[in-house]
Design a protein around this motif. Structure first.
Motif, PDB file in Angstrom:
ATOM      1  N   TRP A   1      13.843 -11.695  32.872  1.00  0.00           N
ATOM      2  CA  TRP A   1      13.646 -10.300  33.487  1.00  0.00           C
ATOM      3  C   TRP A   1      13.506  -9.882  34.929  1.00  0.00           C
ATOM      4  CZ3 TRP A   1      18.238  -8.246  33.560  1.00  0.00           C
ATOM      5  CH2 TRP A   1      18.733  -8.222  32.200  1.00  0.00           C
ATOM      6  N   ASN A   2      11.798 -10.681  34.161  1.00  0.00           N
ATOM      7  CA  ASN A   2      10.903 -10.606  35.019  1.00  0.00           C
ATOM      8  C   ASN A   2      10.824 -11.640  36.961  1.00  0.00           C
ATOM      9  OD1 ASN A   2       7.930  -9.249  36.448  1.00  0.00           O
ATOM     10  ND2 ASN A   2       7.658 -11.797  35.652  1.00  0.00           N
ATOM     11  N   PHE A   3      11.557 -12.736  36.595  1.00  0.00           N
ATOM     12  CA  PHE A   3      12.097 -13.453  37.921  1.00  0.00           C
ATOM     13  C   PHE A   3      13.202 -13.680  38.481  1.00  0.00           C
ATOM     14  CE2 PHE A   3       7.903 -15.235  35.559  1.00  0.00           C
ATOM     15  CZ  PHE A   3       7.106 -15.221  37.103  1.00  0.00           C
ATOM     16  N   LEU A   4      14.426 -12.190  38.171  1.00  0.00           N
ATOM     17  CA  LEU A   4      15.388 -12.352  37.850  1.00  0.00           C
ATOM     18  C   LEU A   4      16.396 -12.350  39.257  1.00  0.00           C
ATOM     19  CD1 LEU A   4      17.998 -12.404  36.339  1.00  0.00           C
ATOM     20  CD2 LEU A   4      17.613  -9.121  37.031  1.00  0.00           C
ATOM     21  N   GLY A   5      15.016 -11.687  40.115  1.00  0.00           N
ATOM     22  CA  GLY A   5      15.255 -12.051  41.573  1.00  0.00           C
ATOM     23  C   GLY A   5      15.103 -13.274  42.217  1.00  0.00           C
ATOM     24  N   ALA A   6      14.576 -14.608  41.277  1.00  0.00           N
ATOM     25  CA  ALA A   6      14.645 -16.417  41.830  1.00  0.00           C
ATOM     26  C   ALA A   6      16.251 -16.146  41.723  1.00  0.00           C
ATOM     27  CB  ALA A   6      13.492 -17.104  40.881  1.00  0.00           C
ATOM     28  N   LEU A   7      16.616 -15.707  40.587  1.00  0.00           N
ATOM     29  CA  LEU A   7      18.016 -15.998  40.639  1.00  0.00           C
ATOM     30  C   LEU A   7      19.146 -15.913  41.244  1.00  0.00           C
ATOM     31  CD1 LEU A   7      18.278 -16.463  36.389  1.00  0.00           C
ATOM     32  CD2 LEU A   7      19.058 -18.030  38.745  1.00  0.00           C
ATOM     33  N   TRP A   8      19.122 -14.237  41.525  1.00  0.00           N
ATOM     34  CA  TRP A   8      19.778 -13.336  42.675  1.00  0.00           C
ATOM     35  C   TRP A   8      18.821 -12.532  43.509  1.00  0.00           C
ATOM     36  CZ3 TRP A   8      21.234 -13.845  37.671  1.00  0.00           C
ATOM     37  CH2 TRP A   8      22.297 -14.446  37.544  1.00  0.00           C
ATOM     38  N   PRO A   9      18.545 -12.922  44.283  1.00  0.00           N
ATOM     39  CA  PRO A   9      17.232 -12.064  45.386  1.00  0.00           C
ATOM     40  C   PRO A   9      17.134 -10.704  45.929  1.00  0.00           C
ATOM     41  CG  PRO A   9      17.699 -14.462  46.714  1.00  0.00           C
ATOM     42  CD  PRO A   9      18.357 -14.079  45.351  1.00  0.00           C
ATOM     43  N   LYS A  10      19.212 -10.430  45.730  1.00  0.00           N
ATOM     44  CA  LYS A  10      19.828  -9.095  45.545  1.00  0.00           C
ATOM     45  C   LYS A  10      20.820  -8.727  45.220  1.00  0.00           C
ATOM     46  CE  LYS A  10      19.352  -8.881  50.794  1.00  0.00           C
ATOM     47  NZ  LYS A  10      18.084  -7.613  50.273  1.00  0.00           N
ATOM     48  N   LEU A  11      20.993  -7.106  44.691  1.00  0.00           N
ATOM     49  CA  LEU A  11      22.502  -7.298  43.915  1.00  0.00           C
ATOM     50  C   LEU A  11      22.769  -6.589  44.242  1.00  0.00           C
ATOM     51  CD1 LEU A  11      20.336  -6.901  40.568  1.00  0.00           C
ATOM     52  CD2 LEU A  11      22.135  -8.408  40.463  1.00  0.00           C
ATOM     53  N   SER A  12      24.384  -6.659  44.818  1.00  0.00           N
ATOM     54  CA  SER A  12      25.535  -5.366  45.026  1.00  0.00           C
ATOM     55  C   SER A  12      26.206  -5.531  44.077  1.00  0.00           C
ATOM     56  CB  SER A  12      26.313  -6.566  45.799  1.00  0.00           C
ATOM     57  OG  SER A  12      25.407  -7.497  47.160  1.00  0.00           O
ATOM     58  N   ILE A  13      26.923  -4.303  44.631  1.00  0.00           N
ATOM     59  CA  ILE A  13      27.908  -2.626  43.881  1.00  0.00           C
ATOM     60  C   ILE A  13      29.066  -3.465  44.657  1.00  0.00           C
ATOM     61  CG2 ILE A  13      28.560  -1.034  43.325  1.00  0.00           C
ATOM     62  CD1 ILE A  13      25.604  -0.203  42.984  1.00  0.00           C
ATOM     63  N   GLY A  14      30.124  -3.746  44.248  1.00  0.00           N
ATOM     64  CA  GLY A  14      31.431  -4.048  45.044  1.00  0.00           C
ATOM     65  C   GLY A  14      32.808  -4.023  44.332  1.00  0.00           C
ATOM     66  N   VAL A  15      33.551  -5.043  44.749  1.00  0.00           N
ATOM     67  CA  VAL A  15      35.034  -5.115  44.262  1.00  0.00           C
ATOM     68  C   VAL A  15      34.765  -6.704  44.244  1.00  0.00           C
ATOM     69  CG1 VAL A  15      37.549  -5.994  44.500  1.00  0.00           C
ATOM     70  CG2 VAL A  15      36.117  -4.256  46.108  1.00  0.00           C
ATOM     71  N   PRO A  16      34.768  -6.983  42.598  1.00  0.00           N
ATOM     72  CA  PRO A  16      34.468  -8.208  41.893  1.00  0.00           C
ATOM     73  C   PRO A  16      35.394  -9.489  43.109  1.00  0.00           C
ATOM     74  CG  PRO A  16      35.155  -6.306  40.213  1.00  0.00           C
ATOM     75  CD  PRO A  16      35.277  -5.844  41.515  1.00  0.00           C
ATOM     76  N   PHE A  17      34.374 -10.740  42.967  1.00  0.00           N
ATOM     77  CA  PHE A  17      35.151 -11.315  43.508  1.00  0.00           C
ATOM     78  C   PHE A  17      35.378 -11.084  45.718  1.00  0.00           C
ATOM     79  CE2 PHE A  17      36.246 -12.856  39.665  1.00  0.00           C
ATOM     80  CZ  PHE A  17      35.375 -13.258  39.466  1.00  0.00           C
ATOM     81  N   GLY A  18      35.354  -9.788  45.758  1.00  0.00           N
ATOM     82  CA  GLY A  18      35.270  -8.981  46.792  1.00  0.00           C
ATOM     83  C   GLY A  18      34.069  -8.343  47.572  1.00  0.00           C
ATOM     84  N   PRO A  19      34.076  -8.195  48.559  1.00  0.00           N
ATOM     85  CA  PRO A  19      33.313  -7.176  49.783  1.00  0.00           C
ATOM     86  C   PRO A  19      32.232  -6.474  49.121  1.00  0.00           C
ATOM     87  CG  PRO A  19      35.703  -6.107  50.089  1.00  0.00           C
ATOM     88  CD  PRO A  19      35.965  -7.628  49.239  1.00  0.00           C
ATOM     89  N   ALA A  20      31.506  -6.366  49.404  1.00  0.00           N
ATOM     90  CA  ALA A  20      29.748  -5.793  48.760  1.00  0.00           C
ATOM     91  C   ALA A  20      30.142  -4.176  49.373  1.00  0.00           C
ATOM     92  CB  ALA A  20      28.548  -6.433  48.111  1.00  0.00           C
ATOM     93  N   PHE A  21      29.825  -3.199  48.842  1.00  0.00           N
ATOM     94  CA  PHE A  21      29.660  -1.786  49.645  1.00  0.00           C
ATOM     95  C   PHE A  21      28.000  -1.227  49.495  1.00  0.00           C
ATOM     96  CE2 PHE A  21      33.534  -0.947  46.887  1.00  0.00           C
ATOM     97  CZ  PHE A  21      34.510  -1.188  47.459  1.00  0.00           C
ATOM     98  N   GLY A  22      27.641  -2.629  48.674  1.00  0.00           N
ATOM     99  CA  GLY A  22      25.803  -2.220  49.068  1.00  0.00           C
ATOM    100  C   GLY A  22      25.316  -3.448  48.451  1.00  0.00           C
ATOM    101  N   SER A  23      23.860  -2.701  48.471  1.00  0.00           N
ATOM    102  CA  SER A  23      22.785  -4.268  48.106  1.00  0.00           C
ATOM    103  C   SER A  23      22.023  -3.577  48.097  1.00  0.00           C
ATOM    104  CB  SER A  23      23.058  -5.810  48.904  1.00  0.00           C
ATOM    105  OG  SER A  23      23.310  -5.990  49.799  1.00  0.00           O
ATOM    106  N   GLU A  24      20.406  -4.671  47.623  1.00  0.00           N
ATOM    107  CA  GLU A  24      19.524  -3.886  47.256  1.00  0.00           C
ATOM    108  C   GLU A  24      18.319  -5.292  47.136  1.00  0.00           C
ATOM    109  OE1 GLU A  24      16.664  -2.508  48.888  1.00  0.00           O
ATOM    110  OE2 GLU A  24      17.437  -0.975  48.193  1.00  0.00           O
ATOM    111  N   SER A  25      17.593  -5.017  47.110  1.00  0.00           N
ATOM    112  CA  SER A  25      16.702  -6.304  46.673  1.00  0.00           C
ATOM    113  C   SER A  25      16.466  -6.429  45.258  1.00  0.00           C
ATOM    114  CB  SER A  25      15.463  -6.430  46.692  1.00  0.00           C
ATOM    115  OG  SER A  25      14.165  -7.145  46.263  1.00  0.00           O
ATOM    116  N   THR A  26      16.538  -7.323  44.367  1.00  0.00           N
ATOM    117  CA  THR A  26      16.401  -7.031  43.108  1.00  0.00           C
ATOM    118  C   THR A  26      15.051  -6.742  42.792  1.00  0.00           C
ATOM    119  OG1 THR A  26      18.196  -9.238  43.009  1.00  0.00           O
ATOM    120  CG2 THR A  26      16.367  -8.586  40.927  1.00  0.00           C
ATOM    121  N   ASN A  27      14.189  -7.387  43.213  1.00  0.00           N
ATOM    122  CA  ASN A  27      12.689  -7.091  42.646  1.00  0.00           C
ATOM    123  C   ASN A  27      12.157  -5.367  42.528  1.00  0.00           C
ATOM    124  OD1 ASN A  27      11.991  -9.394  42.351  1.00  0.00           O
ATOM    125  ND2 ASN A  27      11.327 -10.069  43.768  1.00  0.00           N
ATOM    126  N   LYS A  28      13.107  -5.144  43.674  1.00  0.00           N
ATOM    127  CA  LYS A  28      12.903  -3.484  44.238  1.00  0.00           C
ATOM    128  C   LYS A  28      13.529  -2.675  42.756  1.00  0.00           C
ATOM    129  CE  LYS A  28      13.480  -0.048  47.531  1.00  0.00           C
ATOM    130  NZ  LYS A  28      13.733   0.562  48.728  1.00  0.00           N
TER     131      LYS A  28
END
Length: 324
Positions: free
Chosen positions: A124-151
């Motif tokens: 969990w501490n190094f999750l940003g190494a796997l996914w630098p950004k986490l997004s919200i959107g349609v599954p397998f589709g466009p993202a509505f917004g994203s933010e840094s995982t570490n933030k």
């Protein structure tokens, strides 16, 4: 028998039996050994100057230690809330006749119980190494917004997710065992009265299962309090990390470890007393005689009398579960 005793016994009556108390030399020998060992321990604590009790008094209420104590208590409370809530949902899923739900719950429990909690905290501490950004959107589709995982997942959140989600796997098995301890006839009777499955679980099954769920849940809470010390591996300053930070500057390792141990012992003692009273509360209606409280035990110890037990006011006909 002397003449007075002979005069008090009527003809044809058996003689009075003179009871001789049974001696237990093994108990006295064991008590003596324990007393000697306790005296040796107290002597070592008092005479060994390496403990530096003056340093212990100095840092016992240090601001850094108290801050770490607050973080430890916060982590413990929130992690157990996540664990109890998530474990209850997982237990219900595990008992579901739906193979998708039961299979998903089984897989979750298998993964989180099968890997060390320290490894999960590091993931969990190094999750940003796997996914630098986490997004919200349609599954397998466009993202509505994203933010840094570490933030989104700072140190405290990473520790909370690691502890809480791991605890949910253990609580799921505890809750499942409690639910299965309730007779199937209770469910059948509730359904015969027209109650839904959710109402039956909430109003009939879970209240009765609490007598089985509470004791191991109390143990899990005490264990969680001490497990929070592992978050020092991801540099979150809880109680142990606060002590480490101080003795890394002062090189007074033993006194700071004693300070940390004192606070852990105090908190676990409080939790033990709280657990006892919760267990005693849910024992009403199941036990005719409740065990004495710690205060009653102390009164009995100092008064020389055995502690009194409490008989709950059980409603006639509801000896198995109801009470006033």
């Amino acid at each position: 028998m002397n003449s007075s005793d002979q005069g008090s016994v009527r003809p044809g009556q058996p003689e009075a039996i003179k009871a001789v108390p049974v001696r237990h030399p093994g108990r006295w020998a064991g008590a003596l050994v324990v007393a000697v060992l306790a005296a040796m321990l107290i002597h070592a604590l008092v005479t060994n100057h390496q403990f530096q009790w003056d340093v212990v008094r100095k840092y016992l209420f240090d601001s850094s230690i108290l801050h770490g104590l607050g973080v430890t208590l916060e982590l413990t409370a929130l992690s157990m809330l996540i664990g109890v809530f998530g474990g209850t949902i997982l237990a219900i899923m595990r008992l579901s006749p739906n193979p998708v739900l039961s299979g998903t719950a089984w897989f979750y429990i298998w993964v989180f119980r099968g890997t060390p909690i320290l490894v999960q905290l590091l993931f969990w501490n190094f999750l940003g190494a796997l996914w630098p950004k986490l997004s919200i959107g349609v599954p397998f589709g466009p993202a509505f917004g994203s933010e840094s995982t570490n933030k989104l997942i700072p140190l405290f959140v990473a520790a909370l997710l690691g502890l809480g989600l791991n605890e949910a796997a253990y609580m799921a098995e505890i809750v499942r065992g409690g639910i299965q301890s309730v007779s199937v006839g209770q469910t059948e009777a509730a359904h015969a009265l027209g109650m839904s499955q959710s109402s039956t679980m909430r109003r009939i099954i879970l209240p009765q299962a609490m007598r089985v769920i509470i004791p191991p849940t109390g143990n899990e809470t005490i264990s969680m309090l001490k497990t929070t010390s592992l978050v020092s591996a991801i540099s979150l300053e809880e109680l142990l990390r606060a002590g480490e930070n101080i003795y890394s500057r002062t090189f007074q390792t033993i006194p700071l470890l004693v300070v940390v141990s004192i606070w852990y012992l105090l908190m676990t003692s409080i939790l033990t007393v709280v657990q006892y009273y919760i267990e005693r509360h849910y024992a009403r209606g199941a036990n005719r005689i409740l065990p004495p409280t710690p205060l009653q035990r102390l009164r009995g110890l100092f008064s020389g009398r055995s502690p009194r037990t409490t008989t709950p006011d059980v409603v006639p006909g509801l000896e198995g579960g109801g009470h006033l």
